[in-house]
Design a protein around this motif. Structure first.
Motif, PDB file in Angstrom:
ATOM      1  N   ILE A  21      19.485   7.957  -3.551  1.00  0.00           N
ATOM      2  CA  ILE A  21      18.806   7.858  -2.251  1.00  0.00           C
ATOM      3  C   ILE A  21      17.298   8.037  -2.427  1.00  0.00           C
ATOM      4  CG2 ILE A  21      18.529   8.988  -0.011  1.00  0.00           C
ATOM      5  CD1 ILE A  21      21.589   9.560  -0.160  1.00  0.00           C
ATOM      6  N   SER A  22      16.888   9.015  -3.231  1.00  0.00           N
ATOM      7  CA  SER A  22      15.466   9.240  -3.474  1.00  0.00           C
ATOM      8  C   SER A  22      14.830   8.021  -4.134  1.00  0.00           C
ATOM      9  CB  SER A  22      15.267  10.461  -4.367  1.00  0.00           C
ATOM     10  OG  SER A  22      15.804  11.608  -3.764  1.00  0.00           O
ATOM     11  N   SER A  23      15.511   7.436  -5.093  1.00  0.00           N
ATOM     12  CA  SER A  23      14.986   6.247  -5.772  1.00  0.00           C
ATOM     13  C   SER A  23      14.822   5.093  -4.803  1.00  0.00           C
ATOM     14  CB  SER A  23      15.908   5.833  -6.914  1.00  0.00           C
ATOM     15  OG  SER A  23      16.017   6.843  -7.869  1.00  0.00           O
ATOM     16  N   LEU A  24      15.791   4.909  -3.926  1.00  0.00           N
ATOM     17  CA  LEU A  24      15.691   3.830  -2.941  1.00  0.00           C
ATOM     18  C   LEU A  24      14.518   4.044  -1.989  1.00  0.00           C
ATOM     19  CD1 LEU A  24      19.445   3.178  -2.104  1.00  0.00           C
ATOM     20  CD2 LEU A  24      17.869   1.667  -3.314  1.00  0.00           C
ATOM     21  N   VAL A  25      14.311   5.273  -1.532  1.00  0.00           N
ATOM     22  CA  VAL A  25      13.183   5.564  -0.647  1.00  0.00           C
ATOM     23  C   VAL A  25      11.862   5.289  -1.364  1.00  0.00           C
ATOM     24  CG1 VAL A  25      11.941   7.431   0.520  1.00  0.00           C
ATOM     25  CG2 VAL A  25      14.405   7.219   0.797  1.00  0.00           C
ATOM     26  N   ILE A  26      11.755   5.714  -2.607  1.00  0.00           N
ATOM     27  CA  ILE A  26      10.527   5.497  -3.372  1.00  0.00           C
ATOM     28  C   ILE A  26      10.288   4.014  -3.599  1.00  0.00           C
ATOM     29  CG2 ILE A  26       9.485   5.812  -5.653  1.00  0.00           C
ATOM     30  CD1 ILE A  26      10.713   8.660  -5.607  1.00  0.00           C
ATOM     31  N   ILE A  27      11.318   3.275  -3.963  1.00  0.00           N
ATOM     32  CA  ILE A  27      11.170   1.837  -4.227  1.00  0.00           C
ATOM     33  C   ILE A  27      10.788   1.087  -2.955  1.00  0.00           C
ATOM     34  CG2 ILE A  27      12.456  -0.265  -4.820  1.00  0.00           C
ATOM     35  CD1 ILE A  27      13.992   1.509  -6.873  1.00  0.00           C
ATOM     36  N   ILE A  28      11.468   1.357  -1.861  1.00  0.00           N
ATOM     37  CA  ILE A  28      11.193   0.646  -0.606  1.00  0.00           C
ATOM     38  C   ILE A  28       9.800   0.984  -0.082  1.00  0.00           C
ATOM     39  CG2 ILE A  28      11.866   0.448   1.819  1.00  0.00           C
ATOM     40  CD1 ILE A  28      14.803   0.723   0.811  1.00  0.00           C
ATOM     41  N   ALA A  44      -3.796   4.090  -2.614  1.00  0.00           N
ATOM     42  CA  ALA A  44      -2.796   3.737  -3.630  1.00  0.00           C
ATOM     43  C   ALA A  44      -2.679   4.802  -4.723  1.00  0.00           C
ATOM     44  CB  ALA A  44      -3.102   2.365  -4.226  1.00  0.00           C
ATOM     45  N   PRO A  45      -3.785   5.288  -5.324  1.00  0.00           N
ATOM     46  CA  PRO A  45      -3.623   6.332  -6.340  1.00  0.00           C
ATOM     47  C   PRO A  45      -3.065   7.640  -5.779  1.00  0.00           C
ATOM     48  CG  PRO A  45      -5.906   5.547  -6.296  1.00  0.00           C
ATOM     49  CD  PRO A  45      -5.152   4.810  -5.249  1.00  0.00           C
ATOM     50  N   LEU A  46      -3.439   7.981  -4.551  1.00  0.00           N
ATOM     51  CA  LEU A  46      -2.901   9.199  -3.945  1.00  0.00           C
ATOM     52  C   LEU A  46      -1.413   9.061  -3.646  1.00  0.00           C
ATOM     53  CD1 LEU A  46      -5.854  10.058  -1.575  1.00  0.00           C
ATOM     54  CD2 LEU A  46      -5.074  11.423  -3.526  1.00  0.00           C
ATOM     55  N   PHE A  47      -1.013   7.878  -3.187  1.00  0.00           N
ATOM     56  CA  PHE A  47       0.412   7.624  -2.938  1.00  0.00           C
ATOM     57  C   PHE A  47       1.190   7.709  -4.249  1.00  0.00           C
ATOM     58  CE2 PHE A  47       3.975   4.613  -2.476  1.00  0.00           C
ATOM     59  CZ  PHE A  47       4.656   5.237  -1.444  1.00  0.00           C
ATOM     60  N   ALA A  48       0.633   7.128  -5.310  1.00  0.00           N
ATOM     61  CA  ALA A  48       1.297   7.183  -6.619  1.00  0.00           C
ATOM     62  C   ALA A  48       1.386   8.614  -7.129  1.00  0.00           C
ATOM     63  CB  ALA A  48       0.555   6.298  -7.615  1.00  0.00           C
ATOM     64  N   SER A  49       0.344   9.411  -6.924  1.00  0.00           N
ATOM     65  CA  SER A  49       0.409  10.800  -7.384  1.00  0.00           C
ATOM     66  C   SER A  49       1.394  11.611  -6.549  1.00  0.00           C
ATOM     67  CB  SER A  49      -0.977  11.445  -7.371  1.00  0.00           C
ATOM     68  OG  SER A  49      -1.470  11.554  -6.069  1.00  0.00           O
ATOM     69  N   SER A  50       1.532  11.277  -5.277  1.00  0.00           N
ATOM     70  CA  SER A  50       2.543  11.938  -4.453  1.00  0.00           C
ATOM     71  C   SER A  50       3.942  11.624  -4.959  1.00  0.00           C
ATOM     72  CB  SER A  50       2.383  11.506  -2.997  1.00  0.00           C
ATOM     73  OG  SER A  50       3.298  12.172  -2.182  1.00  0.00           O
ATOM     74  N   ILE A  51       4.167  10.371  -5.323  1.00  0.00           N
ATOM     75  CA  ILE A  51       5.462   9.991  -5.892  1.00  0.00           C
ATOM     76  C   ILE A  51       5.679  10.677  -7.237  1.00  0.00           C
ATOM     77  CG2 ILE A  51       6.741   8.054  -6.888  1.00  0.00           C
ATOM     78  CD1 ILE A  51       5.751   6.361  -4.579  1.00  0.00           C
ATOM     79  N   VAL A  54       6.922  14.074  -6.542  1.00  0.00           N
ATOM     80  CA  VAL A  54       8.331  14.049  -6.131  1.00  0.00           C
ATOM     81  C   VAL A  54       9.239  13.859  -7.347  1.00  0.00           C
ATOM     82  CG1 VAL A  54      10.051  12.730  -4.840  1.00  0.00           C
ATOM     83  CG2 VAL A  54       7.856  13.255  -3.794  1.00  0.00           C
ATOM     84  N   ILE A  55       8.850  12.978  -8.247  1.00  0.00           N
ATOM     85  CA  ILE A  55       9.668  12.730  -9.446  1.00  0.00           C
ATOM     86  C   ILE A  55       9.717  13.978 -10.330  1.00  0.00           C
ATOM     87  CG2 ILE A  55       9.777  11.388 -11.589  1.00  0.00           C
ATOM     88  CD1 ILE A  55       8.791   8.983  -9.899  1.00  0.00           C
ATOM     89  N   ILE A  56       8.582  14.662 -10.471  1.00  0.00           N
ATOM     90  CA  ILE A  56       8.581  15.904 -11.249  1.00  0.00           C
ATOM     91  C   ILE A  56       9.509  16.927 -10.611  1.00  0.00           C
ATOM     92  CG2 ILE A  56       7.154  17.881 -11.934  1.00  0.00           C
ATOM     93  CD1 ILE A  56       4.842  15.872 -12.311  1.00  0.00           C
ATOM     94  N   ALA A 163       3.110   7.022   3.169  1.00  0.00           N
ATOM     95  CA  ALA A 163       3.216   8.440   2.849  1.00  0.00           C
ATOM     96  C   ALA A 163       4.168   9.138   3.820  1.00  0.00           C
ATOM     97  CB  ALA A 163       1.842   9.092   2.895  1.00  0.00           C
ATOM     98  N   ALA A 164       4.157   8.746   5.086  1.00  0.00           N
ATOM     99  CA  ALA A 164       5.070   9.348   6.063  1.00  0.00           C
ATOM    100  C   ALA A 164       6.520   9.105   5.670  1.00  0.00           C
ATOM    101  CB  ALA A 164       4.794   8.782   7.451  1.00  0.00           C
ATOM    102  N   ALA A 165       6.795   7.936   5.093  1.00  0.00           N
ATOM    103  CA  ALA A 165       8.159   7.654   4.643  1.00  0.00           C
ATOM    104  C   ALA A 165       8.571   8.609   3.531  1.00  0.00           C
ATOM    105  CB  ALA A 165       8.259   6.211   4.146  1.00  0.00           C
ATOM    106  N   ILE A 166       7.668   8.874   2.605  1.00  0.00           N
ATOM    107  CA  ILE A 166       7.977   9.797   1.520  1.00  0.00           C
ATOM    108  C   ILE A 166       8.124  11.222   2.054  1.00  0.00           C
ATOM    109  CG2 ILE A 166       7.044  10.850  -0.593  1.00  0.00           C
ATOM    110  CD1 ILE A 166       8.005   8.044  -1.065  1.00  0.00           C
ATOM    111  N   PHE A 167       7.198  11.654   2.921  1.00  0.00           N
ATOM    112  CA  PHE A 167       7.267  13.024   3.451  1.00  0.00           C
ATOM    113  C   PHE A 167       8.531  13.242   4.271  1.00  0.00           C
ATOM    114  CE2 PHE A 167       2.365  12.876   3.667  1.00  0.00           C
ATOM    115  CZ  PHE A 167       2.275  13.193   2.317  1.00  0.00           C
ATOM    116  N   SER A 168       8.886  12.272   5.097  1.00  0.00           N
ATOM    117  CA  SER A 168      10.028  12.450   5.994  1.00  0.00           C
ATOM    118  C   SER A 168      11.361  12.297   5.283  1.00  0.00           C
ATOM    119  CB  SER A 168       9.949  11.432   7.133  1.00  0.00           C
ATOM    120  OG  SER A 168       8.797  11.631   7.886  1.00  0.00           O
TER     121      SER A 168
END
Length: 170
Positions: A21-28, A44-51, A54-56, A163-168
């Protein structure tokens, strides 16, 4: 992809579904983000660092790795909200509650270190670390203090959509 291999080689378990589920949210959300910059070169770099944070968190085997991912995710979220929001207090609310939750997480993890002698995630013979860590998670999710905290909807509303998608979701 990694989640698919985990299902094939390790069988089905709760964590496998969580990773899937986490992978699908990140990919989408990443796919959605391809053309989402809105003129901000830092999104874009901030979104990537947020991901990355999450991966860590998802792949961590000990408290120190988990906290490193937690802070990477929180700091990049703070900057994304600060750059995107018209009101500075939304970013400060996000940062304040993130750090308050981190205090509870650190307290629970230090308390578990006292019982186990290791920062690795191992069974703990006491429930106090679980309670402290749970309070930290509840604060981060906006459930505490006592489900009256309006900071989380303000922060998610003020953040960029990707980012809201990742946070939520996560």
């Amino acid at each position: 992809l990694l989640s698919g291999y985990a299902i094939i080689y390790t069988g089905l378990n709760t964590m496998t579904f969580f990773y899937l589920i986490s992978s699908l949210v990140i990919i989408i959300s990443s796919w959605y983000s391809i053309n989402y910059d809105k003129g901000n070169k830092w999104l874009a770099p901030l979104f990537a660092s947020s991901i990355l944070g999450v991966i860590i968190i998802l792949l961590s085997y000990n408290s120190l790795q988990f906290l490193a991912g937690w802070e990477i995710m929180s700091l990049s979220g703070y900057v994304m909200i600060g750059l995107h929001s018209k009101k500075a207090n939304h970013a400060f609310l996000f940062s304040a509650f993130s750090e308050i939750s981190t205090v509870f997480l650190v307290a629970g993890m230090v308390y578990s270190y006292i019982f186990t002698g290791t920062f690795n995630f191992v069974p703990i013979p006491n429930t106090i670390p679980l309670i402290l860590v749970s309070v930290g998670f509840f604060i981060k999710m906006g459930l505490l203090p006592f489900m009256i905290a309006d900071w989380e909807p303000l922060a998610v509303y003020s953040s960029p959509s990707n980012a809201a998608a990742i946070f939520s979701a996560l």
